[in-house]
Structures are given as C-alpha cells and as structure tokens.
Design an enzyme around this catalytic site. Sequence first.
Site, PDB file in Angstrom:
ATOM      1  N   PHE A 164       5.762  -8.569   3.211  1.00  0.00           N
ATOM      2  CA  PHE A 164       6.035  -8.721   2.135  1.00  0.00           C
ATOM      3  C   PHE A 164       6.561  -7.041   2.666  1.00  0.00           C
ATOM      4  CE2 PHE A 164       2.846 -10.034  -1.017  1.00  0.00           C
ATOM      5  CZ  PHE A 164       1.938  -9.624  -0.505  1.00  0.00           C
ATOM      6  N   GLU A 165       6.711  -6.908   1.665  1.00  0.00           N
ATOM      7  CA  GLU A 165       6.856  -5.519   0.574  1.00  0.00           C
ATOM      8  C   GLU A 165       7.641  -4.829   2.121  1.00  0.00           C
ATOM      9  OE1 GLU A 165       4.328  -3.424  -2.134  1.00  0.00           O
ATOM     10  OE2 GLU A 165       3.312  -5.321  -2.534  1.00  0.00           O
ATOM     11  N   GLY A 166       8.777  -5.607   3.103  1.00  0.00           N
ATOM     12  CA  GLY A 166       8.967  -4.609   3.802  1.00  0.00           C
ATOM     13  C   GLY A 166       8.086  -4.610   4.997  1.00  0.00           C
ATOM     14  N   GLY A 215       5.946   1.062  -5.007  1.00  0.00           N
ATOM     15  CA  GLY A 215       4.829  -0.449  -5.067  1.00  0.00           C
ATOM     16  C   GLY A 215       3.793  -0.419  -3.996  1.00  0.00           C
ATOM     17  N   ARG A 216       3.848   0.496  -3.060  1.00  0.00           N
ATOM     18  CA  ARG A 216       3.126   0.375  -2.247  1.00  0.00           C
ATOM     19  C   ARG A 216       1.506   0.299  -0.996  1.00  0.00           C
ATOM     20  NH1 ARG A 216       8.207   1.894   1.265  1.00  0.00           N
ATOM     21  NH2 ARG A 216       9.712  -0.284   1.273  1.00  0.00           N
TER      22      ARG A 216
END
Lengths: 628, 425
Positions: free
Chosen positions: A432-434, A310-311
């Site tokens: 977010f997202e890592g 998703g990144r």
Amino acid sequence: MSGGGLVSRAAAAVAAATTAVRASQVPRVFAVTHRPLHTSLQSRSFAKELFLGNIKQKGVFPFPEISQDELSEINQFVGPVERFFTEEVDSRKIDQEGKIPVDTLEKLKSLGLFGIQVPEEYGGLGLSNTMYARLGEIISLDGSITVTLAAHQAIGLKGIILVGNEEQKAKYLPKLASGEHIAAFCLTEPASGSDAASIQTRATLSEDKKYFVLNGSKVWITNGGLASIFTVFAKTEVVDSDGSIKDKITAFIVERDFGGVTNGKPEEKLGIRGSNTCEVHFENTRVPVENVLGEVGGGFKVAMNILNSGRFSMGSAVAGMLKKLIELTAEYACTRKQFNRNLSEFGLIQEKFALMAQKAYVMESMTYLTAGMLDQPGFPDCSIEAAMVKVFSSEAAWQCVSEALQILGGSGYMKDYPYERFLRDSRILLIFEGTNEILRLFIALTGLQHAGRILTARIKDFKRGDVTTVMETIGRKLRDSLGRTVDLGLSGNLGVVHPSLGDSANKLEENVYYFGRTVETLLLRFGKTIVEEQLVLKRVANILINLYGMTAVLSRASRSIRTGLPNHDHEILLANMFCVEAYFQNLFSLSQLDKFAPENMDDHIKKVSQQILEKRAYICAHPLDRTS
Amino acid sequence: MSWVQVSLLARGLSRRWGGICRTALLGAPTAQAPRGLHCSAVIHKDDVWLVPRPPEPQKKPIKVPVLHEELFTPSANGEQDKAGFLRAVRSFGEQSVRKRGHVDFIYLALRKMPEFGVERDLSVYNLLLDVFPKEVFRPRNIIQRIFVHYPRQQECGIAVLEQMERHGVMPNTETEFLLTQIFGRISYPMLKFLRMKLWLTRFKNINPYPVPRDLPQDPLDLAKLSLRHMEPDLSAKVTVYQMSLPRDSTGTDATQPHIVGIQSPDQQAALARHNPSKPVYVEGPFPLWLRNTCVYYHILRADLPLPEEEEVEEIPEEWNLYYPMKLDLEYSRGAWDNYEFDLDEVTEGPVFAMCMAGAHDQATLVKWIQGLQETNPTLAQVPVIFRLARSTGELLTTSRLEGQSPPHSPPKGQEEDEALEEQQR
C-alpha cells in the site's frame, strides 16, 4: 578545465532558471502550509543532488536534532501512549475478531492520537513530522491500529490540512482531531489503482451550481465503514483555457450525512485484520460546492501531494515494530537450549540479530533524517526521500520478520504466538501507499528528470560532437579508470563524518561520484526513452536508496560519537557494516548499469517473461518427460 | 553338366532380378511373379522397355489377389482392429514356418496397417520386424559388409522404419535389439534406426503450435479448435453464433450451418475505435490445414487507415498518480542503445474478428455479422462489404473413418499428399 567551468556555470544558470520557473508555478497546494514559517524558494533536495554526483551537506550533516524542550514534550506524550499499548491493547483479540474494540478506540481518541498533526488551533496536537515519527514507533506495536490511524490522518484528513480553506478547516478539523469523526481517503476504484485517467466516479454540477452530484464506487477503502468524512476524488467537467471541455479530477470533502453514501461489508484480509477495509458507494450524493478541496479540476495534484506527504512515517513505524521483535526473539534465543548451548551462541542465529539491528538502525536513521528535513522551514520537497524510506523500511520489515520467524523455528509458525501476526501484518507494507515497484520508478524518474534538465546543455554538446565536451568526458573517463580518490568533503580532518567512520564515508563518496557519472551516461544513452527501461530504473533506485541509507547512518553515527550518546560504539559497528554491504551492492548495480542489455541479462529476463506470458503458463517440459 | 550349371545360375540370377523388379513395382500390385525360370522370360523381353510405350489407359487395374491377402480379411463381425492384425501376423508365422515370402508379407502388412488402425502402434511395428528370420541376413565377413547383404530384405526393413517415421512412431530398444538380431549392427536398417533415434526426437516437438493428433470429428469442435489455433491472444472469446441443425430434421435445403467466431478484447476495442464512415470487409474463405484436414475461415477486416487519420496517442497530463510517465527532456535514445533489428514491417489493416461457418455464402456470413453486432454496437453503423471468393465446397477430410479409399490405393502418406495438392490446385 575552463570548459568544465563553463559547462557547470551554464548548468547552474539552467538550474536557476528552472528553479525560478518552478517557484513561480508553485501551485496553491504548496503555498498553503500548516507551518507558519516558509519561504517561497524551494531548496533542491538531497536526493536530487545525488543524481548529479554531489552530496549536499546542508540539512543532512550534522544529523537533525530537536531541542530539549521538544524532546521533553514528546516524551510526555510517549509515556502514556506506550503504557496504553503495552498494557491495554490486545492485538491478538483485534486480529482474531477483525475489529478494534470501541473502548480501545475511545482511549486512542482521548490520548489525542486522531489529531497528531492537526494544528493546535483546530484542537489537534500539532506535532512536527519528527514527533509524529516518534509517536508512530509506539503506535506500530499494533498493525491494525497503525493502519486505522494512518488512513485517518496521514491521508484521510491530510487533504484538508494541506489545501483546505479556512472555513473547511474550521468546520471539519476539530471534530476529526478529537476522533469524533473518522476520515477516509477514497481514491482507488475497481478499474483505477494508480491510473488516474480511468477513474469512473463522476461529480456533475447541479443546475443552480450550488452542489455537485456524486456517483460511483470506491474499493478497498480503509476506515470505509467507520468514517463519516471522506476525501473523495471524482471526475468533473472543466472548461479548459482554450474553451474545450475536459474531464479533470476534483477532490471533495464528503460527509456521510450528505446521503447516498453506503459501504459494503468489511473485507477479509491476510493481515491488519482489525482495520476496516470495505467498498464505499456514492449514489447521487449531493456535495455542496464549498466542499471542493482545492480547486475544481485540481484534484490530481491534491492526491499526489497527500500520497507523497504521508510515506516517511512508515520508517519509524517499522523500526518500532522491529525493536519489539528483537526483544522478543532475543528473549527466546537466550533461553532456548539445544546441544547444551543457548541458541544465542550459534553464529547463524547471531547473524540474524545483527541483520535485524542493522536494518532497524538504518531505517530509523533514514526516517528521522527525512523528518528533520521536512521540519526545516520552507516546505522542502522531500518526496523522493520519503519514498526511499518507505521502500527500504517495508522490504526490511518483511525480511526481518521472516528472519525472526526463522530464529523462532516452529513456534514462529503457530497461531499461539504473536510472530505469525507480525508476518501477516508486515506484508501489506510492500503494497500500500504505492507499491514498491511504482515507488522505485518514482524515485528514479523524478531524480533523472532533475538531472536531465540540468545536464541538457552538456548532453546536447556531446551529441553534437562538441570537441571540448567530448575531450573532457574522455579525459574524465581516463582519470576515473586510472583509479582516482574521490573527495566530496565528508571525511578528513575537518570532515563532517567522524574519523572512525572514515572508510565508510570514502566508500559513500566514491559511490556518489560514480553514480553521478553513471546517471550522465544513462541520460546520454537513453534520453527521455529511459521511462521505458524499468529494469534500469530499478537499479538506479536501488543505488539511490543505498546511498541515502549510507548518508543517514554516517550522519547519525557521527553525531552519536560526537555528542557521546550511550553505546555509540555499537552504532559505529552497525554503520560500517551497512556501508560496506551497500557499497558492494552499489558497485554491482553500477557495473550492470554500465553494461548493455545483452550483457546484464536484461534481454534474457524480458524474453523469458514474454514467452511465459504468451502462453500464460510455465512452459518448460517436465524433467521426467521423454521424446522417445 | 554345364547346362545344369547354367540353368542353376540363371535361376539364381532371375531370383535376384525378380526381387528387384517387385520392389520397384511395389506401388502397383503386380501379378504374383512366378519364381525361378519363368521370371527370366520377363528379363529377356527387357528391350521392350526401351521403346516408348503408349501410356496405358488409366483403367481400374485388375484386381489380382496378393499373396497372403487372405490373412487380412476382416473377421466375422467385420471389425478391423489391432487384435485382427496381430492374428494375421501370427497366422503367417504359423502357416509358413520357414517364413517363406516374409518380405512380401511385411510389405502387405505395412499397407494394411492404416486399415486396422495400428499405424501408430510401436509394438505392432516391432512384431512385424520380428517376422524376419534372425541371424540369417547378418553379414559374416568383411566382403558382405562392404556390399549390401540381402538388399531386398534390408530395403524391406527400411520400409518398416520409414513407415514408422511417417507416422511419428519413435523406435525403442526392442526395435534396436530386433534390428541387430536380424541385420546386424552394420547394416542399412540399423543406420536408418540410428538416424531416426537422433532426428525424430529433435523434430518431434519442433512445432511451436502443435496440433492435436486426433482432431475432433464434430465440425463445430473442429472450428473452435482451429480458431483457437489461429488466434494468438488467449483472452479471445469463442462464440457460437449458430448451431448446425441435423440435415434430416427439416429437409436438405433448410439446413442451418454452424457459425463460430472468435474475437479478442483488443480486436473489440479496435473495432469500437474504427471510423464508421470507412467500410469493413468480410473476406474469405481462406484455407487452414490441420494435419490432413482442411477448414476454411473468414475474417472481418478494414483497410489501413491513412497516415493523416491515425490518431496519435497522447499521454494525458494527469495520468499516473505516482510517477511521471514521460520525462520532459529534449534528447532521446542514442543510436548505440537501439537493440531492435531494422525491420521493414509491412503494416496491414486491422483484423477485427474471425469466423468459421458450415457454409461460405453471404447469407450465412450476414448472420455472423449480426451476431457480432451484439457485442460490438459500432458495427451497426459501419458498412460491411462482402468480398468472398468462389465457394470451395465442403469441409474436406481424408480421415480414415470416412472409408472409401480410392481404388488405386497408394500408401497412406502419399494419399495425404495428393489430397493436399488437389486442394492447392
């Protein structure tokens, strides 16, 4: 030279073997894709090749294009969405009230934005990654809506698309695509951020083996209060192949109607205040065995794949936001007068616009390059590229919004204007997202793992003191130090890069070549213990991000010139500007990587932080202190 | 005529000698040495010193009133404070305008300072230096400068500075001004002053683990402080397992000593991992010195686990969601990139907790272990062996407030040193 040939052949053999092994091990996760076309052989990704000092031109040069039909299709979508976002969405109200109004949500649903990537047979739009990125540019005009939609479809329902079986897809996707149900992704726990081993939520199989009983709490779940479908990760007991019982992570699709699902009150946040973030508790929730996502015990891979997939879209989202911001600030700079001159006439202000445009241009190029790679047949593994896009775009967003505020001066700081909201909203992107730190490690380590495998034979020879290998290395070093011109086939008469970008292409080639050398040296120096050298890994990741950005802009600008797009001279300026800047940054990082810890200040950095953390305070004496 | 000259010479000589003798014998108060000719009698008996004398019985020296002693008698309400000290110094100045016997007075005042609690007060030291007459002892020509000019006075000045140094008092510009006024720039006290200026500043903060200057008087607070002092982990938690009861409430025997313990989360985790079939030991008491106070602590420890028993921590396969925790490579770090020093580290068994108690007997320490079991449930299954050394007695302090300075009273610093030695014996 013959030695080199041998080595490279051996390396190729090793590579082929590893690829074959990996291909045979391709988990279910990869086998099931929503793209109808796929081959079983994964091609090596562009970024991984960079670690070996090569530029893989396939899929990168020329810049990926979409067909005229697809373009007009996406433009049909973009028009109404853009109109809706500029005319009807009141971002200020959303931010103040901490909630997206119901009618806004309804309109989003009717536009089909809740199922952008859901295949058409399940009622979604079924758009490719490239088109998803294009839509993301528009949606990003409001941070809260972007995050809500991303949590719904980039991670919330992505698991079902990626690994769900036919029944699960048929059961859940239509309602999720229409927005009747909203999805949420429940992974984070109070004790578990990126550490999957410390997940406490537990699912126990019932006596009759028909359902799992789910117990535990998840925190900071976006859409936690709105969602009715949750992708939940919990520990289950799995019998291992050797008969022992182990705790493994399993992914579940949990409906709110299963019972025992409660959520806390929405958290107060710094930015993206309109998105709903809260705790979600599961208490004796009975989940039927049919709702296991993927295999029992295979949740770890599911989670990784969802997160990795998703990144890349953050790049286009930030680019969209930056373009809007450039418009707003340019308007201000051209009307505000100081000393009888417009702000736009001051060099320091002009510099900021150049910076914003450059960043937007680079991240746009990177995003659409990555999206184009992802849309190629064969489900290519572009997780490194996606992570690079995320890191670059989130940091550029923060930097550019901050510069924009600087242009605006005092009014940027006031709540009456939207700029401070942009600042608040963009801060989460780095987290977010890592977090970017973690993603840098991911970028560097994944690439080094790849390079390390391929270079194994060579490095072993070297460590053993094999004469040909050592001599060859020394010879190469000598040639490098005498100044060699690197030609990887980008520029020149038949090169893929347009001659007006020739200098930049040469710079990229030089950087790539020496990066490959440095990676080899690093592997020789640290071997597998490089995992512990985070400061080294950070530099490796930074170089790689720059290299990828350079490649993307060169490829895109070359295409623009050759196809005669408007304002391509502007693109050349931006591309050359970025390439020169990145080139010197890379040279600096490379020279630091060639040094040892005492010289590049790494050990100073470590010592300072150790002393501080031992005392848990700033330990310097006050400048006004005296001893006598 | 010549007789008169000789007698004058002898008089001068004996004055010098008397001064030196007094300085040498300063520790033990001598009878007020008569001045002048009488003193020469002592010198004539010098040969006696050559004969080894039988050691004098260590009896209580006869209390001889020291000159100016009366100035330091406590005021009417028995208080000894800075004001009293200042009054004494002032009254000396009033009483002898010519500053007669000021050296003796300064030595006496230095000895008295701790009693008045002004031993760390710079202004008092400056006041004492101010007692010296100005300009008199300054060398006026090169000969005087080469030889020690007025040695007795210079020694006295050095003694003042030394006492300052012992108590960590930093001289200031006023001190410097006084010293230049009294002894001149080129003199031994000035040299001492310069050295103090140079070194004291460097040594003042040299201890990375500073101990507060005034230790808490309450043994419980002292125990908390010393446990924190020993424990490097800041997340460690201090627990009071038992408060001490006042001695007079339930009679002397039934007093309940305080028990304070400290345990860090890491230690707690290590104890939880401990193999229950292996015993743990309570060891102690071990001394800990905080300035001039000695306290005792006990530790709970285990033996080093045998190498085969040590669990090798494996990196779980599915651990990190974002990046690989280890690389699947066959080669490791090259020798050139090993920045670690080659240390032979003696590995010791783990220490699980520390405690300080009012009593060092097993009965008290059992209560500590019981208290620990509440937070460490595994401790209930582990055999605990008490390995206690003989009791070292009460908490030992030689702080000023406990009074009763020994009859033979050397300067404060020496007394502390002796207390130290006694403890170590």
